[in-house]
Design a protein around this motif. Structure first.
Motif, PDB file in Angstrom:
ATOM      1  N   ALA A 131       0.813  -1.212   0.000  1.00 52.28           N
ATOM      2  CA  ALA A 131       0.000   0.000   0.000  1.00 52.28           C
ATOM      3  C   ALA A 131       0.851   1.268   0.000  1.00 52.28           C
ATOM      4  O   ALA A 131       0.321   2.366  -0.194  1.00 52.28           O
ATOM      5  CB  ALA A 131      -0.927   0.005   1.224  1.00 52.28           C
ATOM      6  N   TRP A 132       2.171   1.128   0.208  1.00 51.35           N
ATOM      7  CA  TRP A 132       2.996   2.319   0.380  1.00 51.35           C
ATOM      8  C   TRP A 132       4.170   2.418  -0.584  1.00 51.35           C
ATOM      9  O   TRP A 132       4.560   3.520  -0.960  1.00 51.35           O
ATOM     10  CB  TRP A 132       3.515   2.376   1.820  1.00 51.35           C
ATOM     11  N   VAL A 133       4.771   1.310  -0.955  1.00 49.65           N
ATOM     12  CA  VAL A 133       5.928   1.381  -1.850  1.00 49.65           C
ATOM     13  C   VAL A 133       5.790   0.345  -2.954  1.00 49.65           C
ATOM     14  O   VAL A 133       5.152  -0.691  -2.775  1.00 49.65           O
ATOM     15  CB  VAL A 133       7.254   1.148  -1.094  1.00 49.65           C
ATOM     16  N   GLN A 134       6.417   0.636  -4.084  1.00 49.85           N
ATOM     17  CA  GLN A 134       6.434  -0.288  -5.209  1.00 49.85           C
ATOM     18  C   GLN A 134       7.874  -0.714  -5.478  1.00 49.85           C
ATOM     19  O   GLN A 134       8.712   0.089  -5.868  1.00 49.85           O
ATOM     20  CB  GLN A 134       5.850   0.379  -6.464  1.00 49.85           C
ATOM     21  N   GLU A 135       8.166  -1.975  -5.229  1.00 50.88           N
ATOM     22  CA  GLU A 135       9.484  -2.549  -5.504  1.00 50.88           C
ATOM     23  C   GLU A 135      10.627  -1.652  -5.015  1.00 50.88           C
ATOM     24  O   GLU A 135      11.405  -1.108  -5.815  1.00 50.88           O
ATOM     25  CB  GLU A 135       9.637  -2.797  -7.009  1.00 50.88           C
ATOM     26  N   PRO A 136      10.779  -1.484  -3.716  1.00 50.83           N
ATOM     27  CA  PRO A 136      11.898  -0.681  -3.209  1.00 50.83           C
ATOM     28  C   PRO A 136      13.224  -1.368  -3.512  1.00 50.83           C
ATOM     29  O   PRO A 136      13.303  -2.600  -3.598  1.00 50.83           O
ATOM     30  CB  PRO A 136      11.630  -0.646  -1.701  1.00 50.83           C
ATOM     31  N   SER A 137      14.263  -0.565  -3.685  1.00 43.25           N
ATOM     32  CA  SER A 137      15.597  -1.147  -3.905  1.00 43.25           C
ATOM     33  C   SER A 137      16.470  -1.004  -2.671  1.00 43.25           C
ATOM     34  O   SER A 137      17.450  -1.746  -2.505  1.00 43.25           O
ATOM     35  CB  SER A 137      16.277  -0.473  -5.110  1.00 43.25           C
ATOM     36  N   THR A 138      16.124  -0.051  -1.799  1.00 42.56           N
ATOM     37  CA  THR A 138      16.898   0.154  -0.571  1.00 42.56           C
ATOM     38  C   THR A 138      15.944   0.341   0.608  1.00 42.56           C
ATOM     39  O   THR A 138      14.951   1.074   0.510  1.00 42.56           O
ATOM     40  CB  THR A 138      17.807   1.393  -0.680  1.00 42.56           C
ATOM     41  N   ILE A 139      16.249  -0.323   1.711  1.00 42.47           N
ATOM     42  CA  ILE A 139      15.443  -0.222   2.936  1.00 42.47           C
ATOM     43  C   ILE A 139      16.388   0.046   4.102  1.00 42.47           C
ATOM     44  O   ILE A 139      17.464  -0.550   4.191  1.00 42.47           O
ATOM     45  CB  ILE A 139      14.649  -1.519   3.194  1.00 42.47           C
ATOM     46  N   LEU A 140      15.965   0.929   4.987  1.00 46.43           N
ATOM     47  CA  LEU A 140      16.698   1.194   6.227  1.00 46.43           C
ATOM     48  C   LEU A 140      15.851   0.721   7.396  1.00 46.43           C
ATOM     49  O   LEU A 140      14.694   1.112   7.540  1.00 46.43           O
ATOM     50  CB  LEU A 140      16.988   2.693   6.370  1.00 46.43           C
ATOM     51  N   ASP A 141      16.433  -0.139   8.223  1.00 47.94           N
ATOM     52  CA  ASP A 141      15.774  -0.626   9.437  1.00 47.94           C
ATOM     53  C   ASP A 141      16.472  -0.004  10.633  1.00 47.94           C
ATOM     54  O   ASP A 141      17.583  -0.419  11.008  1.00 47.94           O
ATOM     55  CB  ASP A 141      15.848  -2.159   9.487  1.00 47.94           C
ATOM     56  N   LEU A 142      15.848   0.991  11.230  1.00 49.30           N
ATOM     57  CA  LEU A 142      16.399   1.652  12.415  1.00 49.30           C
ATOM     58  C   LEU A 142      16.015   0.871  13.668  1.00 49.30           C
ATOM     59  O   LEU A 142      14.865   0.458  13.817  1.00 49.30           O
ATOM     60  CB  LEU A 142      15.857   3.077  12.530  1.00 49.30           C
ATOM     61  N   CYS A 143      16.963   0.671  14.576  1.00 49.66           N
ATOM     62  CA  CYS A 143      16.729  -0.066  15.827  1.00 49.66           C
ATOM     63  C   CYS A 143      16.416  -1.521  15.514  1.00 49.66           C
ATOM     64  O   CYS A 143      15.378  -2.051  15.905  1.00 49.66           O
ATOM     65  CB  CYS A 143      15.609   0.564  16.638  1.00 49.66           C
ATOM     66  N   THR A 144      17.333  -2.175  14.847  1.00 51.73           N
ATOM     67  CA  THR A 144      17.072  -3.518  14.316  1.00 51.73           C
ATOM     68  C   THR A 144      16.975  -4.598  15.380  1.00 51.73           C
ATOM     69  O   THR A 144      16.354  -5.634  15.168  1.00 51.73           O
ATOM     70  CB  THR A 144      18.139  -3.893  13.269  1.00 51.73           C
ATOM     71  N   GLY A 145      17.598  -4.409  16.550  1.00 60.34           N
ATOM     72  CA  GLY A 145      17.523  -5.417  17.607  1.00 60.34           C
ATOM     73  C   GLY A 145      18.053  -6.757  17.130  1.00 60.34           C
ATOM     74  O   GLY A 145      19.215  -6.885  16.716  1.00 60.34           O
ATOM     75  N   SER A 146      17.212  -7.778  17.134  1.00 57.74           N
ATOM     76  CA  SER A 146      17.602  -9.122  16.702  1.00 57.74           C
ATOM     77  C   SER A 146      17.837  -9.218  15.200  1.00 57.74           C
ATOM     78  O   SER A 146      18.317 -10.244  14.715  1.00 57.74           O
ATOM     79  CB  SER A 146      16.518 -10.130  17.090  1.00 57.74           C
ATOM     80  N   GLY A 147      17.497  -8.159  14.482  1.00 60.09           N
ATOM     81  CA  GLY A 147      17.627  -8.175  13.025  1.00 60.09           C
ATOM     82  C   GLY A 147      16.429  -8.769  12.324  1.00 60.09           C
ATOM     83  O   GLY A 147      16.443  -8.960  11.108  1.00 60.09           O
ATOM     84  N   CYS A 148      15.345  -9.013  13.062  1.00 60.83           N
ATOM     85  CA  CYS A 148      14.202  -9.723  12.470  1.00 60.83           C
ATOM     86  C   CYS A 148      13.561  -8.944  11.326  1.00 60.83           C
ATOM     87  O   CYS A 148      13.210  -9.529  10.292  1.00 60.83           O
ATOM     88  CB  CYS A 148      13.174 -10.079  13.542  1.00 60.83           C
ATOM     89  N   ILE A 149      13.390  -7.626  11.479  1.00 54.56           N
ATOM     90  CA  ILE A 149      12.776  -6.845  10.408  1.00 54.56           C
ATOM     91  C   ILE A 149      13.696  -6.799   9.194  1.00 54.56           C
ATOM     92  O   ILE A 149      13.258  -6.991   8.046  1.00 54.56           O
ATOM     93  CB  ILE A 149      12.426  -5.431  10.897  1.00 54.56           C
ATOM     94  N   ALA A 150      14.988  -6.573   9.417  1.00 53.85           N
ATOM     95  CA  ALA A 150      15.939  -6.492   8.305  1.00 53.85           C
ATOM     96  C   ALA A 150      16.014  -7.811   7.547  1.00 53.85           C
ATOM     97  O   ALA A 150      15.964  -7.840   6.306  1.00 53.85           O
ATOM     98  CB  ALA A 150      17.322  -6.101   8.844  1.00 53.85           C
ATOM     99  N   VAL A 151      16.141  -8.909   8.270  1.00 57.47           N
ATOM    100  CA  VAL A 151      16.246 -10.226   7.625  1.00 57.47           C
ATOM    101  C   VAL A 151      14.956 -10.568   6.897  1.00 57.47           C
ATOM    102  O   VAL A 151      14.981 -11.072   5.765  1.00 57.47           O
ATOM    103  CB  VAL A 151      16.579 -11.309   8.672  1.00 57.47           C
ATOM    104  N   ALA A 152      13.812 -10.287   7.522  1.00 56.76           N
ATOM    105  CA  ALA A 152      12.531 -10.576   6.879  1.00 56.76           C
ATOM    106  C   ALA A 152      12.365  -9.747   5.604  1.00 56.76           C
ATOM    107  O   ALA A 152      11.862 -10.248   4.589  1.00 56.76           O
ATOM    108  CB  ALA A 152      11.378 -10.316   7.840  1.00 56.76           C
ATOM    109  N   CYS A 153      12.785  -8.490   5.638  1.00 57.05           N
ATOM    110  CA  CYS A 153      12.712  -7.660   4.434  1.00 57.05           C
ATOM    111  C   CYS A 153      13.586  -8.242   3.321  1.00 57.05           C
ATOM    112  O   CYS A 153      13.179  -8.304   2.155  1.00 57.05           O
ATOM    113  CB  CYS A 153      13.146  -6.230   4.743  1.00 57.05           C
ATOM    114  N   ALA A 154      14.784  -8.685   3.682  1.00 56.35           N
ATOM    115  CA  ALA A 154      15.679  -9.279   2.684  1.00 56.35           C
ATOM    116  C   ALA A 154      15.079 -10.577   2.130  1.00 56.35           C
ATOM    117  O   ALA A 154      15.259 -10.898   0.945  1.00 56.35           O
ATOM    118  CB  ALA A 154      17.044  -9.554   3.305  1.00 56.35           C
ATOM    119  N   HIS A 155      14.368 -11.311   2.977  1.00 60.58           N
ATOM    120  CA  HIS A 155      13.742 -12.561   2.544  1.00 60.58           C
ATOM    121  C   HIS A 155      12.572 -12.302   1.588  1.00 60.58           C
ATOM    122  O   HIS A 155      12.453 -12.975   0.552  1.00 60.58           O
ATOM    123  CB  HIS A 155      13.252 -13.330   3.772  1.00 60.58           C
TER     124      HIS A 155
END
Length: 306
Positions: A131-155
């Motif tokens: 609903a917000w972005v179309q095929e992003p090429s770069t994502i920034l995950d601030l306050c990643t902690g365990s890395g779950c958001i970053a890894v899930a985005c990469a997946h």
């Protein structure tokens, strides 16, 4: 704490319980009467018991029904009892006992250096933030902690490069474990940074963040289970928004022209809305529950003077 799982109860269980289903039933009853707080991946005694028993036995959640009648070894019984005592008597979150939590359907290593993954942002990742972005090429995950958001985005975005940051070196050590385990270290860059301070001057199509957002009043009332988590990942000043204020004020400098900022602020959302009447926050609705997550475009931030 009125209920205590003592050695007598544990000794009786070890002698009288034999099968997986025996232990599921017993653990469910003990968790229910202990009044532990559920909020780290489950919301009821049965689901918590299933997670504790099956993970302790290294069985998948979709294991065949026939395995529920398998008998446990003495060592397996002792491991379950050991974890039950820590869960009930010490109020230790289950994920810290099994060192495993699920986010976006993916397993993550966790320990008490990071928060247990539980953000509703998982639902947005699974939907590709469509609903917000179309095929992003770069994502920034601030306050990643365990890395779950970053890894899930990469997946979920196989062509995306993710930059993931955290102030805590301990958290980044845990995130490194997860990035390497999921084999996305070629597309996830981990950086130590306080907010945007150490991020190279570049722009991102999407900035997503689950920063600390618990206000001072709520911190004083947290259940014991949450007090086992690192305070750095929870508390953020009197109104819970110390870091979020900085994110809003600086994000436009790091967003591409069509970039979007998505941030979770939980129960602090009314205070945030009151602080920024000039911003038209879009408060996202979730099918699986959760609230306090907003979306803002770069243009909205710029138009509001940020």
């Amino acid at each position: 704490m009125s209920y205590f799982l003592d050695d007598t109860l544990c000794s009786e269980a070890k002698k009288e319980l034999f099968t997986v289903v025996d232990w599921l039933r017993w653990c469910t009853s003990r968790l229910d009467e202990s009044e532990v707080y559920f909020g780290h991946g489950t919301d009821n005694p049965w689901d918590e018991a299933v997670a504790l028993v099956l993970q302790s036995l290294r069985l998948p959640f979709d294991c065949p029904d026939s395995l529920y009648h398998a008998r446990l070894t003495t060592r397996e019984k002792e491991l379950i009892l050991e974890r039950m005592k820590l869960r009930i008597n010490q109020r230790t979150p289950l994920a810290y006992l099994t060192h495993e939590a699920y986010f976006c359907g993916l397993p993550f290593y966790v320990d008490d250096r990071v928060l247990v993954p539980r953000s509703p942002i998982a639902e947005l990742i699974e939907q590709h933030f469509e609903a917000w972005v179309q095929e992003p090429s770069t994502i920034l995950d601030l306050c990643t902690g365990s890395g779950c958001i970053a890894v899930a985005c990469a997946h979920y975005f196989p062509n995306v490069f993710v930059t993931a940051t955290d102030l805590s070196e301990d958290a980044l050590d845990v995130a490194t474990i997860n990035v390497q385990h999921h084999q996305v270290d070629d597309r996830v860059c981990l950086l130590q940074s306080d907010g945007f301070s150490q991020i190279p001057q570049q722009t991102f199509d999407l900035i997503v963040s689950n920063p600390p957002y618990v206000d001072a009043e709520d911190m004083s009332d947290l259940p014991d289970e949450f007090l086992k988590e690192p305070e750095l990942g929870l508390a953020s000043g009197k109104d819970g928004l110390d870091l979020t204020h900085r994110i809003i004020q600086e994000a436009s400098q790091y967003l591409s022209e069509q970039g979007v900022l998505i941030v979770e602020v939980g129960n602090s959302w009314p205070a945030l809305a009151d602080n920024y009447p000039q911003l038209a926050f879009e408060w996202i609705q979730f099918e699986r529950g959760g609230d306090g997550v907003f979306a803002l475009t770069r243009q909205q931030l710029v138009d509001a003077g940020f």
